[in-house]
Enzyme design. Structure first.
Site, PDB file in Angstrom:
ATOM      1  N   PRO A 133       0.750  -1.240   0.000  1.00 26.04           N
ATOM      2  CA  PRO A 133       0.000   0.000   0.000  1.00 26.04           C
ATOM      3  C   PRO A 133       0.777   1.285   0.000  1.00 26.04           C
ATOM      4  CG  PRO A 133       0.299  -0.784   2.206  1.00 26.04           C
ATOM      5  CD  PRO A 133       1.269  -1.481   1.330  1.00 26.04           C
ATOM      6  N   GLU A 134       0.237   2.253  -0.721  1.00 20.40           N
ATOM      7  CA  GLU A 134       0.615   3.652  -0.553  1.00 20.40           C
ATOM      8  C   GLU A 134      -0.646   4.316   0.000  1.00 20.40           C
ATOM      9  OE1 GLU A 134       2.790   5.224  -3.988  1.00 20.40           O
ATOM     10  OE2 GLU A 134       3.100   3.188  -4.645  1.00 20.40           O
TER      11      GLU A 134
END
Length: 277
Positions: free
Chosen positions: A2-3
């Site tokens: 994830p970002e």
DNA sequence: AATACTACCTGCGTGC
DNA sequence: TGCACGCAGGTAGTAT
């Protein structure tokens, strides 16, 4: 996985599926995931705690319980999966939160890089990783003057500087490449050589790319049934990340992939030229 | 103090 | 087929 946009999507999924649930039991299968306190204390303190809400700051999730707060970072491949009823664990399931209604939330992480930390209510903001975070990449928080000053102070290449979370929070390898393409900046351009106008363009690009990716539910690279936050479709809007050899959507020049600060880096060699200063 | 390199992990694709 | 190697949405610790 994830970002910021992916973590935000996970947060929303958690709110809709586990908000209001009370923990009956916690199992930990890979101790290093729990940064602190000690495993037994972590498990003990969570019993009877209800999830009041789940917040996000940068790429961190913050679970708000009745008397505690849990900071959770998914790092490269962490995922939360929700199940209506118990099911056999697979080899990459490392933490299991069993709720009083028989449902469960499982933390799954192939590379085991993710971390969780449990703190007393109100103390999550003192967590080290959160203390060093820059502003959220939204117009209201991300001040242009301050951004300009920070960049002026550093001769580091712009890409690794944006990846370090201290100047602005939430960008990772995908979105940094997309942002630099949109702002027409070479990833290796030293930060202090960017003109005032370019810095302004960069700030707008960061805000815009993150906002659009959030709207799209993030970028899904690998699909996982039941994994919260895996329904994103921003991959359809990528201009450089993973687009090696494909014509630049602005000028038609094939996108190239290079290595910058040990990270795979995608750019258009025509739109993003290194500027000599 | 800022910057660069490495460790932390597993799985997958590639080339010999 | 087997094996070595490089690569993967990230950060923290260590060395310089």
């Amino acid at each position: 996985m994830p970002e910021l946009p992916e973590v935000e999507t996970v947060r929303k999924g958690l709110i809709s599926l586990v908000k209001g649930k009370t923990i009956a039991k916690v199992d930990v299968y890979w101790p290093r995931i729990i940064e602190f306190p000690e495993i037994e204390i972590f498990q003990q303190q969570l019993i009877g705690e209800t999830i009041e809400t789940v917040d996000r700051r940068g790429k961190y999730l913050i679970f708000h319980f009745t008397h505690y707060e849990m900071v959770s970072h998914l790092r490269m491949e962490g995922k939360y999966e929700y199940f209506d009823q118990p099911r056999p664990l697979d080899k990459h399931s490392h933490v299991r939160f069993i709720f009083t209604d028989g449902t469960e939330l499982i933390y799954h992480d192939v590379r085991k890089f993710g971390r969780m930390a449990l703190l007393k209510k109100g103390m999550a903001k003192e967590y080290k990783g959160l203390l060093q975070l820059g502003p959220e990449p939204i117009d209201e928080d991300f001040d242009l003057l301050n951004f300009k000053q920070q960049l002026k102070k550093s001769s580091t290449m712009i890409k690794p500087l944006l990846l370090n979370q201290k100047i602005v929070a939430g960008l990772g390898n995908i979105y940094v490449d997309e942002v630099l393409w949109l702002a027409k900046i070479h990833p290796e351009q030293p930060a202090d050589t960017l003109s005032a106008q370019t810095v302004r363009r960069l700030r707008v690009a960061i805000i815009e790319v993150i906002a659009k990716a959030k709207e799209a539910g993030g970028t899904t690279i690998r699909t996982y049934l039941n994994a919260l936050g895996e329904a994103g479709h921003f991959q359809q809007e990528l201009h450089v990340y993973g687009q090696t050899g494909i014509p630049c959507s602005r000028c038609g020049t094939p996108i190239i992939k290079i290595k910058v600060a040990q990270r795979g880096t995608h750019l258009c060699p025509h739109c993003q030229k290194l500027k000599k200063v």
